[in-house]
Design a protein around this motif. Structure first.
Motif, short mmCIF file in Angstrom:
data_model
loop_
_atom_site.label_atom_id
_atom_site.label_comp_id
_atom_site.label_asym_id
_atom_site.label_seq_id
_atom_site.Cartn_x
_atom_site.Cartn_y
_atom_site.Cartn_z
N LYS A 1 -0.16 -8.77 -8.96
CA LYS A 1 -0.03 -10.09 -9.58
C LYS A 1 0.23 -10.03 -11.09
CE LYS A 1 -0.88 -12.53 -5.82
NZ LYS A 1 -1.88 -11.86 -5.06
N ASP A 2 -0.25 -8.99 -11.75
CA ASP A 2 -0.07 -8.93 -13.21
C ASP A 2 1.18 -8.17 -13.61
OD1 ASP A 2 -2.28 -10.42 -14.12
OD2 ASP A 2 -3.63 -8.74 -13.74
N GLY A 3 1.82 -7.52 -12.64
CA GLY A 3 3.10 -6.91 -12.97
C GLY A 3 3.03 -5.47 -13.42
N PRO A 4 4.15 -4.99 -13.93
CA PRO A 4 4.34 -3.55 -14.08
C PRO A 4 3.56 -2.88 -15.21
CG PRO A 4 6.27 -4.74 -14.87
CD PRO A 4 5.35 -5.76 -14.27
N GLU A 5 2.78 -3.61 -15.96
CA GLU A 5 1.98 -2.92 -16.98
C GLU A 5 0.69 -2.37 -16.40
OE1 GLU A 5 3.12 -2.03 -19.75
OE2 GLU A 5 4.96 -3.17 -19.45
N ILE A 6 0.35 -2.78 -15.19
CA ILE A 6 -0.93 -2.36 -14.60
C ILE A 6 -0.71 -1.13 -13.73
CG2 ILE A 6 -2.91 -3.11 -13.19
CD1 ILE A 6 -2.51 -4.81 -15.74
N ASP A 7 -1.40 -0.03 -14.03
CA ASP A 7 -1.25 1.18 -13.23
C ASP A 7 -2.02 1.07 -11.92
OD1 ASP A 7 0.34 2.50 -15.10
OD2 ASP A 7 -1.41 3.26 -16.19
N PHE A 8 -3.28 0.65 -12.01
CA PHE A 8 -4.13 0.54 -10.82
C PHE A 8 -4.84 -0.81 -10.84
CE2 PHE A 8 -4.29 5.14 -11.99
CZ PHE A 8 -3.60 5.65 -10.90
N SER A 9 -4.85 -1.48 -9.71
CA SER A 9 -5.68 -2.68 -9.60
C SER A 9 -7.14 -2.23 -9.53
CB SER A 9 -5.36 -3.45 -8.33
OG SER A 9 -3.99 -3.72 -8.24
N THR A 10 -8.03 -3.10 -10.00
CA THR A 10 -9.46 -2.83 -9.83
C THR A 10 -10.14 -4.14 -9.47
OG1 THR A 10 -9.83 -3.14 -12.20
CG2 THR A 10 -9.57 -0.87 -11.44
N GLY A 11 -11.34 -4.06 -8.96
CA GLY A 11 -12.05 -5.28 -8.59
C GLY A 11 -13.27 -4.96 -7.75
N SER A 12 -13.07 -4.16 -6.72
CA SER A 12 -14.19 -3.69 -5.92
C SER A 12 -14.68 -2.42 -6.61
CB SER A 12 -13.70 -3.40 -4.50
OG SER A 12 -14.75 -2.90 -3.72
N VAL A 13 -15.82 -2.52 -7.27
CA VAL A 13 -16.19 -1.45 -8.19
C VAL A 13 -16.31 -0.11 -7.49
CG1 VAL A 13 -17.34 -3.03 -9.80
CG2 VAL A 13 -18.70 -1.86 -8.06
N GLY A 14 -15.95 0.94 -8.20
CA GLY A 14 -16.01 2.31 -7.68
C GLY A 14 -14.67 2.80 -7.15
N LEU A 15 -13.91 1.90 -6.54
CA LEU A 15 -12.68 2.36 -5.88
C LEU A 15 -11.59 2.76 -6.89
CD1 LEU A 15 -12.46 -0.14 -2.88
CD2 LEU A 15 -13.36 2.19 -2.90
N GLY A 16 -11.43 1.96 -7.94
CA GLY A 16 -10.41 2.28 -8.94
C GLY A 16 -10.71 3.61 -9.61
N VAL A 17 -11.99 3.85 -9.85
CA VAL A 17 -12.41 5.10 -10.50
C VAL A 17 -11.99 6.27 -9.62
CG1 VAL A 17 -14.39 6.38 -11.39
CG2 VAL A 17 -14.38 3.88 -11.50
N ALA A 18 -12.37 6.21 -8.34
CA ALA A 18 -12.08 7.31 -7.42
C ALA A 18 -10.58 7.48 -7.22
CB ALA A 18 -12.76 7.05 -6.08
N LEU A 19 -9.85 6.36 -7.25
CA LEU A 19 -8.42 6.44 -7.00
C LEU A 19 -7.72 7.35 -8.00
CD1 LEU A 19 -6.06 5.41 -5.26
CD2 LEU A 19 -5.82 3.51 -6.85
N THR A 20 -8.22 7.38 -9.24
CA THR A 20 -7.56 8.22 -10.25
C THR A 20 -7.56 9.68 -9.82
OG1 THR A 20 -9.65 8.41 -11.47
CG2 THR A 20 -8.11 6.70 -12.19
N SER A 21 -8.64 10.10 -9.17
CA SER A 21 -8.73 11.49 -8.73
C SER A 21 -7.69 11.79 -7.65
CB SER A 21 -10.15 11.75 -8.22
OG SER A 21 -10.25 13.00 -7.63
N PHE A 22 -7.51 10.84 -6.73
CA PHE A 22 -6.52 11.05 -5.66
C PHE A 22 -5.09 10.92 -6.19
CE2 PHE A 22 -10.42 10.01 -3.40
CZ PHE A 22 -10.46 11.09 -2.53
N ALA A 23 -4.91 10.08 -7.19
CA ALA A 23 -3.57 9.97 -7.79
C ALA A 23 -3.21 11.29 -8.48
CB ALA A 23 -3.53 8.82 -8.78
N SER A 24 -4.20 11.93 -9.05
CA SER A 24 -3.95 13.21 -9.70
C SER A 24 -3.60 14.28 -8.66
CB SER A 24 -5.19 13.61 -10.51
OG SER A 24 -4.89 14.71 -11.29
N LEU A 25 -4.31 14.22 -7.53
CA LEU A 25 -3.98 15.15 -6.43
C LEU A 25 -2.53 14.93 -5.98
CD1 LEU A 25 -4.70 17.16 -4.16
CD2 LEU A 25 -5.77 15.28 -2.91
N MET A 26 -2.13 13.67 -5.89
CA MET A 26 -0.75 13.40 -5.47
C MET A 26 0.25 13.87 -6.52
SD MET A 26 -0.66 12.54 -2.43
CE MET A 26 1.13 12.40 -2.36
#
Ligand SMILES: Cc1ncc(C[n+]2csc(CCOP(=O)(O)OP(=O)(O)O)c2C)c(N)n1
Ligand SMILES: [Mg+2]
Length: 788
Positions: free
Chosen positions: A117-142
């Motif tokens: 919804k906020d467009g291309p400046e946002i790398d990762f959505s967040t909202g449900s706490v904990g998930l955005g944090v963990a996602l960074t680790s998996f994005a690094s793996l990718m």
């Protein structure tokens, strides 16, 4: 040592950063204030916003975005600091006043950072706490994955994946699941910066939690940087008597520290002197200070000390070891409710906001002006224009471009006709055939990456993995194979492997699917991720699945086996709610084929659909039920649209049977008997109640908007049946998934499907018990005919 970069007008980097930070706290506060106090409110509902959470993270975010981060780094910002992120983008010229003034309003900036919804400046959505944090680790793996496979130019710099986390996020179990998985995959270039304000939503955190985090992270191979006291407090502690003051602050319980922060200098003095009046050294430190100065000194935590922050971040850039920064902060720093335990949703009053405005020299009517109120606006503007992150990643924003992977008109497929096989077995065989492709025809197979939480073998990924190998940055031999010990699985790992094996924690599967499904945007390399999981355990990872879909990640989820059809494996292994989940989950197209010819069509569709701009992720619900595969004509468009007539009904027919998935043979058996009495009856194969329902809704909307001829697939399919016809529906899942079909044309639906589960047995017993066998279907038909 901290390097001080002199810039024009004699403004040091630290001074410039301090000015930027002030602007961020102001703009974030104003955004929330504006939304709550200055916009018309039509429904009387609280708009909300988190000024204290924003102020807490502002120094950390200033140091990162205006000094440390490079354009290609990727960041997940804690949900409640969304306004700070919008303000940062605004200072960089990437956000508009209209969006900020529209915070939490239709079309305006979202409450929490949102890719979709906020467009291309946002790398990762967040909202449900904990998930955005963990996602960074998996994005690094990718990132490691696409680089190891040569999908991106190796000359491009590696991104660092940074999470700015609230400390309460560390309570979420998925954080620890991700830490363990990250350790196994030796992830690197990940930073988690914890905004350690020791407050969550309800309260101040118990002191007992202190110290736990450091050990946990270190055990997982992380570097831990504790950023506790700022430079001024450290200097005070270094003076004679300072060590007792440090001891006193170290021992001060969180709740008291917070309360004193809220109360201010006089309260600090009283509390310190109550314990240390006799210490001459301590008195020498605090007596010369005014109340305001003392409050400022005691609030000088490292998480608000720009020199301490930039120094620590800069030092950490020297290594790729994952690093956790525990940055001590004060929730609401600089605002009237700083440190108050109830400040999470606290908001400045109009009077408090006016005082804050005056303090920052902001003129009425100039609240949104970028550099308003600063002593050296030009110098700060020049500084901001020159920081590394000011450079645009692409002219269109932070999304990279990746070409689509061509999908052949039909997938390589083993011989199916005439065999007895299940959809799960068919899935394994088709994937294995795809994996066999060499040379030019390997374009598709090269980009497939599979992943599974410890159920790769039991979901039939084995043959694919044997062909394509297991991914790891490090090559490791398969001990069993080398020792010539018989095993069907060849599991040596190498950087060229195409299967990522995960531990059993299902949330990690969905986070990795999320990261892989965003790879085209984040790394510029498109992959086609396939995740397999036992269908019932989709529930275990559902919030992470929901999260991946919310970010518009593109992947194929294969849930298998499913339903009560995995019969003897009773208990929690039987999924009955998943067909309903498939209908209600946005940005996820769900299908359940009964036969492998349908499966082959849907698998091909999935590879195509997940790459289309208007597409989505795809979920295939499969089964171990063995059915005889017949040769038959099949229209792929119908299979994809959600249903096809196996036997078309006569015009005006009064009854039809509609089945989905594993119960096909029961429906066919019942249908043969039904036809003896009702020769015009129809037999409908449903491959996706989700697509049918979505199509129906879309047609309704189109008609409302004036397209009178719009008709959905299910409306067209049901049109030949009489208006008062009955449709007996059956699936191995909750019958509510089909119950709505009666509303399409006003026909009567008798929906069959297990609404209880958890009983072991064989298929005969269970289908009978839960009334989805041929005889139950016939009973329902008889009842329907009698009622007519
Ligand atoms: C999974 C989940 N549960 C609950 C919430 C509601 N919630 C929002 S913020 C919050 C507390 C956050 O505290 P913290 O992470 O420490 O953030 P900060 O103190 O920086 O505001 C809670 C419980 C949520 N957003 N997500
Ligand atoms: Mg907190």
């Amino acid at each position: 040592m901290n390097e001080i970069r002199p810039i024009e007008h004699e403004l040091s980097t630290l001074d410039a950063l301090a000015s930027v930070e002030k602007k961020l706290v102001w703009l974030a506060s104003w955004m929330i204030h504006n939304a709550n106090h200055l916009r018309p409110n039509r429904d009387g509902l609280k708009v909300g916003g988190h000024q204290a959470s924003c102020a807490s993270a502002a120094s950390i975010m200033t140091a990162l975005y205006f000094e440390i981060l490079r354009p290609y780094d990727r960041v997940a910002v804690k949900p409640h600091a969304g306004p700070v992120l919008h303000a940062i983008n605004y200072l960089f010229g990437r956000q508009s006043v209209e969006q900020m003034a529209g915070l939490r309003q239709m079309g305006g900036a979202q409450a929490y950072p949102s890719r979709a919804k906020d467009g291309p400046e946002i790398d990762f959505s967040t909202g449900s706490v904990g998930l955005g944090v963990a996602l960074t680790s998996f994005a690094s793996l990718m990132q490691d994955y696409v680089r190891a496979h040569g999908f991106v130019d190796p000359a491009l710099p590696r991104a660092r994946h940074v999470a700015i986390a609230g400390d309460a996020e560390l309570d979420e179990g998925n954080i620890y699941e991700a830490l363990l998985e990250g350790w196994k995959h030796d992830v690197r270039d990940v930073w988690w910066v914890v905004d350690y304000n020791r407050q969550s939503l309800d309260s101040v955190m118990p002191d007992r939690l202190f110290g736990r985090f450091e050990g946990l992270f270190r055990d997982m191979g992380w570097k831990v940087v504790s950023l506790k006291y700022g430079k001024r407090l450290e200097a005070a502690f270094a003076r004679p008597g300072g060590s007792s003051l440090r001891g006193w602050v170290d021992d001060c319980p969180n709740s008291i520290y917070s309360a004193l922060t809220f109360q201010g200098g006089a309260a600090w003095r009283q509390a310190i002197l109550a314990d240390m009046a006799k210490s001459r050294g301590v008195r020498a430190i605090i007596d010369p200070l005014s109340d305001a100065e003392l409050a400022s000194l005691m609030g000088n935590l490292a998480g608000h000390d720009m020199a301490a922050l930039t120094e620590a971040f800069r030092a950490a850039t020297k290594t790729d070891q994952p690093t956790c920064f525990l940055a001590y902060t004060i929730k609401g720093m600089g605002l009237p409710f700083a440190g108050h335990k109830d400040n999470h949703a606290g908001m400045m009053t109009v009077e408090q906001m006016d005082a804050f405005r005056a303090q920052l020299n902001i003129r009425t009517g100039h609240e949104w002006d970028r550099w308003e109120g600063l002593a050296q606006p030009k110098a700060v503007e020049t500084f901001v224009a020159g920081v590394p992150f000011a450079e645009n990643l692409t002219p269109q924003g932070r999304r990279l471009k990746a070409a689509t992977i061509p999908v052949p008109a039909t997938l390589p497929c083993p011989k199916i006709t005439g065999r007895r096989m299940s959809t799960q077995g068919g899935f394994g065989e088709i994937l294995s055939e795809i994996g066999r492709a060499q040379g030019e025809s390997a374009a598709l197979s090269k980009r497939i990456v599979t992943m599974s939480p410890d159920v790769a073998v039991s979901t039939n990924l084995g043959p694919w993995i044997n062909r394509r190998g297991v991914f790891d940055r490090h090559t490791r031999d398969d001990v069993f194979r080398d020792g010539k010990l018989a095993s069907a699985q060849r599991w040596g790992t190498s950087p060229s492997g195409q299967h990522i094996e995960l531990g059993i924690a299902e949330q990690n599967l969905f986070l990795l699917l999320g990261a892989a499904g965003l790879s085209h945007d984040l790394t510029g390399a498109r992959v086609l991720p396939i995740g397999t999981v036992y269908d019932p355990f989709v529930n275990r990872g559902h919030d992470a699945l929901f999260y991946a879909c919310y970010q518009d990640a593109r992947f194929l989820l294969v849930g298998t086996p499913s339903g009560i059809t995995l019969a003897p494996e009773g208990g929690q292994h039987q999924s009955t709610n998943t067909p309903a989940l498939g209908i209600v989950q946005d940005r996820l197209a769900s299908f359940e084929p009964a036969y492998c010819d349908e499966l082959a069509i849907l698998l091909r569709h999935a590879f195509d659909w997940m790459q289309r701009p208007e597409g989505s992720a795809v979920w295939l619900r499969l089964s171990t039920q063995i059915l005889t595969q017949r040769e038959r004509p099949l229209d792929p468009a119908h299979v994809i649209a959600g249903a096809h007539w196996v036997v078309a009904p006569a015009h005006g027919a009064g009854i039809a049977i509609a089945y989905q998935g594993a119960v096909a043979a029961e429906a066919e058996k019942a249908f043969e008997e039904l036809r003896e009495d009702e020769p015009g009856a129809g037999l409908l194969a449903i491959t996706s109640p989700d697509r049918l329902y979505a199509g129906w809704r879309q047609a309704q909307r189109a008609r409302r908007l004036g397209d009178a001829a719009a008709a959905s697939h299910i409306e067209t399919l049901l049109a030949p049946l009489a208006r008062d016809a009955s449709i007996v529906t059956v699936l191995d899942g909750h019958p509510a998934a089909h119950a709505w079909l009666g509303s399409v044309r006003g026909q009567r639906v008798m929906a069959l499907g297990p609404d209880h589960f958890g009983q072991s047995g064989d298929i005969t017993d269970l289908y009978q018990e839960y009334e989805i066998d041929a005889s139950a279907i016939l009973d329902a038909c008889a009842e329907a005919i009698l009622r007519r």
